[in-house]
Each structure stands twice: as C-alpha cells, then as structure tokens.
Write a protein that holds these residues in place. Structure first.
Motif, PDB file in Angstrom:
ATOM      1  N   ASN A  70       0.824  -1.212   0.000  1.00 18.03           N
ATOM      2  CA  ASN A  70       0.000   0.000   0.000  1.00 18.03           C
ATOM      3  C   ASN A  70       0.856   1.259   0.000  1.00 18.03           C
ATOM      4  O   ASN A  70       0.545   2.227   0.683  1.00 18.03           O
ATOM      5  N   ILE A  71       1.922   1.259  -0.749  1.00 24.32           N
ATOM      6  CA  ILE A  71       2.796   2.427  -0.810  1.00 24.32           C
ATOM      7  C   ILE A  71       2.076   3.537  -1.573  1.00 24.32           C
ATOM      8  O   ILE A  71       1.589   3.339  -2.671  1.00 24.32           O
ATOM      9  N   ASP A  79       1.723  10.026   0.598  1.00 27.20           N
ATOM     10  CA  ASP A  79       2.058   9.911   2.020  1.00 27.20           C
ATOM     11  C   ASP A  79       3.509  10.302   2.262  1.00 27.20           C
ATOM     12  O   ASP A  79       3.832  11.032   3.205  1.00 27.20           O
ATOM     13  N   TYR A  80       4.392   9.798   1.403  1.00 21.76           N
ATOM     14  CA  TYR A  80       5.802  10.159   1.529  1.00 21.76           C
ATOM     15  C   TYR A  80       6.030  11.650   1.274  1.00 21.76           C
ATOM     16  O   TYR A  80       6.842  12.287   1.947  1.00 21.76           O
ATOM     17  N   ALA A  81       5.324  12.191   0.317  1.00 19.61           N
ATOM     18  CA  ALA A  81       5.457  13.624   0.032  1.00 19.61           C
ATOM     19  C   ALA A  81       4.982  14.458   1.215  1.00 19.61           C
ATOM     20  O   ALA A  81       5.600  15.470   1.565  1.00 19.61           O
ATOM     21  N   CYS A 113       6.540  17.992   5.499  1.00 16.66           N
ATOM     22  CA  CYS A 113       6.418  18.441   6.897  1.00 16.66           C
ATOM     23  C   CYS A 113       7.778  18.532   7.568  1.00 16.66           C
ATOM     24  O   CYS A 113       8.067  19.496   8.288  1.00 16.66           O
ATOM     25  N   TYR A 114       8.628  17.529   7.347  1.00 19.12           N
ATOM     26  CA  TYR A 114       9.967  17.577   7.939  1.00 19.12           C
ATOM     27  C   TYR A 114      10.779  18.740   7.399  1.00 19.12           C
ATOM     28  O   TYR A 114      11.465  19.436   8.156  1.00 19.12           O
ATOM     29  N   VAL A 115      10.722  18.965   6.104  1.00 13.92           N
ATOM     30  CA  VAL A 115      11.474  20.070   5.511  1.00 13.92           C
ATOM     31  C   VAL A 115      10.961  21.408   6.040  1.00 13.92           C
ATOM     32  O   VAL A 115      11.758  22.285   6.404  1.00 13.92           O
ATOM     33  N   TRP A 148      -4.792  20.224   4.789  1.00 15.09           N
ATOM     34  CA  TRP A 148      -5.034  19.455   3.570  1.00 15.09           C
ATOM     35  C   TRP A 148      -5.052  17.961   3.862  1.00 15.09           C
ATOM     36  O   TRP A 148      -5.920  17.235   3.385  1.00 15.09           O
ATOM     37  N   ARG A 149      -4.106  17.519   4.661  1.00 19.72           N
ATOM     38  CA  ARG A 149      -4.024  16.091   4.983  1.00 19.72           C
ATOM     39  C   ARG A 149      -5.250  15.638   5.783  1.00 19.72           C
ATOM     40  O   ARG A 149      -5.811  14.572   5.534  1.00 19.72           O
ATOM     41  N   ILE A 150      -5.648  16.431   6.745  1.00 22.67           N
ATOM     42  CA  ILE A 150      -6.809  16.073   7.572  1.00 22.67           C
ATOM     43  C   ILE A 150      -8.092  16.129   6.736  1.00 22.67           C
ATOM     44  O   ILE A 150      -8.978  15.288   6.897  1.00 22.67           O
TER      45      ILE A 150
END
Length: 131
Positions: free
Chosen positions: A9-10, A14-16, A21-23, A67-69
């Motif tokens: 389920n990659i 999700d990775y983006a 967020c980390y950046v 956006w994610r929520i």
C-alpha cells in the motif's frame, strides 16, 4: 512463485506529506534559531524579512496539515478545519506584522535567549548576600 510484497500500500502522496512536513519544520527551526541569535542592533529589515519567512513557513505547515486532515473528513468538517486554519493564519499575520505597542517593542528589545551565558555572573550572589 510470486514475490511477497511487504509494502503493497505504498502511496507516494504519504511520503510527500511526511517529507514536506519535515522540511518545513527544519526550515522553521532554522529561521527561529537565526532570529533568536540576532543581536538587538540587527537591522530592522533583516528582522522583518525573517519574520515574514517564519510566517510563510507557519502558514505552509498549517495548510499542509489541514489538507491532509481534510482528505479523511466529510465535507462539513472540512469547512471547520479550513476555517480554523484560515483564522490561525490571519491572527498570526495580525500579531506578526500589524500589532505594535510600546510593551511589545520593549519586550522585543530584551527577549533574547542568552546562549553565550555572559550575563550569568551578573545574577549570582556572594555567600554574604545570601545570608
């Protein structure tokens, strides 16, 4: 013989999301540290530019999470989430750039984290003063 896919389920989105967020957080902490290390006699233009960058990064982070929520919530809760995000962005802009009074200007002059500990000896008491 079929290969066993452990990551079936990659999702690249999700990775983006996690990477962005980390950046954004790393850039935000870098800018906050840079602002923290500015001296009181630093040019006002540099301070204002750095405040602008911090506000943009906070806005970007807020919108990223909203956006994610909003992807997993129904439309009527999306209205609430985006309304709350917009209010945080507008209030942040007001307090970062528009709100000025004497107390905040005085506080901005003296509120700096002392990272070099030069002032540490100023507040130490001698044994005679402690008694």
């Amino acid at each position: 013989m079929a290969k066993n896919k452990s990551h079936s389920n990659i999702n690249l989105w999700d990775y983006a999301f996690v990477t962005s967020c980390y950046v954004e957080l790393m850039l935000l902490f870098y800018c906050l540290r840079k602002h923290e290390n500015m001296t009181a006699d630093a040019p006002t233009d540099d301070r204002d530019r750095l405040k602008g960058v911090v506000w943009v990064l906070c806005t970007l982070l807020t919108c990223t999470f909203a956006w994610r929520i909003s992807q997993i919530l129904p439309w009527y809760l999306n209205i609430i989430i985006w309304g709350m995000s917009a209010s945080v962005i507008v209030v942040g802009f007001y307090f970062f750039f528009l709100f000025q009074n004497e107390d905040s200007q005085l506080a901005n002059k003296y509120c700096k984290l002392d990272t070099d500990h030069k002032e540490e000896k100023k507040f130490k008491f001698s044994p005679e003063d402690k008694v």
